[in-house]
Write a protein that holds these residues in place. Sequence first.
Motif, PDB file in Angstrom:
ATOM      1  N   GLN A  71       0.809  -1.215   0.000  1.00  0.00           N
ATOM      2  CA  GLN A  71       0.000   0.000   0.000  1.00  0.00           C
ATOM      3  C   GLN A  71       0.846   1.271   0.000  1.00  0.00           C
ATOM      4  O   GLN A  71       0.303   2.366   0.028  1.00  0.00           O
ATOM      5  N   GLU A  72       2.153   1.135  -0.030  1.00  0.00           N
ATOM      6  CA  GLU A  72       3.055   2.275   0.001  1.00  0.00           C
ATOM      7  C   GLU A  72       4.139   2.081  -1.046  1.00  0.00           C
ATOM      8  O   GLU A  72       4.283   1.002  -1.621  1.00  0.00           O
ATOM      9  N   ALA A 104      -9.809  -3.131  -0.557  1.00  0.00           N
ATOM     10  CA  ALA A 104      -9.776  -1.977   0.329  1.00  0.00           C
ATOM     11  C   ALA A 104     -10.824  -0.987  -0.150  1.00  0.00           C
ATOM     12  O   ALA A 104     -11.279  -1.063  -1.294  1.00  0.00           O
ATOM     13  N   GLU A 107     -11.727   4.824  -1.665  1.00  0.00           N
ATOM     14  CA  GLU A 107     -11.001   6.042  -1.304  1.00  0.00           C
ATOM     15  C   GLU A 107      -9.522   5.741  -1.035  1.00  0.00           C
ATOM     16  O   GLU A 107      -8.635   6.480  -1.452  1.00  0.00           O
ATOM     17  N   GLN A 108      -9.276   4.613  -0.366  1.00  0.00           N
ATOM     18  CA  GLN A 108      -7.896   4.230  -0.071  1.00  0.00           C
ATOM     19  C   GLN A 108      -7.160   3.819  -1.338  1.00  0.00           C
ATOM     20  O   GLN A 108      -6.004   4.168  -1.551  1.00  0.00           O
ATOM     21  N   GLN A 111      -6.202   6.819  -3.239  1.00  0.00           N
ATOM     22  CA  GLN A 111      -5.072   7.486  -2.590  1.00  0.00           C
ATOM     23  C   GLN A 111      -3.750   6.826  -2.989  1.00  0.00           C
ATOM     24  O   GLN A 111      -2.773   7.499  -3.303  1.00  0.00           O
ATOM     25  N   TRP A 112      -3.729   5.492  -2.991  1.00  0.00           N
ATOM     26  CA  TRP A 112      -2.515   4.778  -3.417  1.00  0.00           C
ATOM     27  C   TRP A 112      -2.187   5.114  -4.866  1.00  0.00           C
ATOM     28  O   TRP A 112      -1.038   5.345  -5.229  1.00  0.00           O
TER      29      TRP A 112
END
Length: 217
Positions: A71-72, A104, A107-108, A111-112
């Motif tokens: 996720q990063e 997920a 929205e998440q 964002q990723w």
Amino acid sequence: MTAESTLVDTNLFLKPWIFIRGVPAMKFLPPEGPPEIAFAGRSNVGKSSLINALLIQKGLARTSNTPGRTQELNYFVPDGYSGAADDLPPLALVDMPGYGYAQAPKEQVDQWTKLVFDYLRGRATLKRVYVLIDARHGIKPNDEEVLDLLDKAAVSYQLVLTKTDKIKAAGVPRLISETLAKIAKHPAAFPEVLATSSEKGVGIEELRAAMLRAARD
């Protein structure tokens, strides 16, 4: 490449590599320093497994059967460098979040996705992106979207077929030819497709050599 430089290059991948930072937003990016090589691909395409094979460290990059686990932006460098301006590692490797699917909230995921695209557009030390394509499925529409974005950002990228051990060996050359034909219209695409299998060790040396050449360009 001289015999001496070949030895140095080989030693780079024999060193222990370490995870130095997970970047959930652009403000957490490390200062620009060594050349960066990034890996992109659809969720569960095998990025973490390939990174572990490249660096000969089984558990360095986390692998999971759950799409979207990364996720990063995850940074890896060879161990033993101080990080000072005169003692930077020759290469940093960046494992980017998978695109196309993730278990997920939307929205998440958005964002990723924004993080990845902002990184691609704005990182001066990024030398090349390796876009991983599952050999069983080929280039999908969401892969095409990423290739178009890389073209617009003028970021050099190269396609890497993963999991080639999952298809018939006779089909690999044909798949490479078909993939080359599909990327011919993409101006930022490097005109060579690499075929790999993390499980069987196929194409690992060729990919390492490509990474080192890209870092030096």
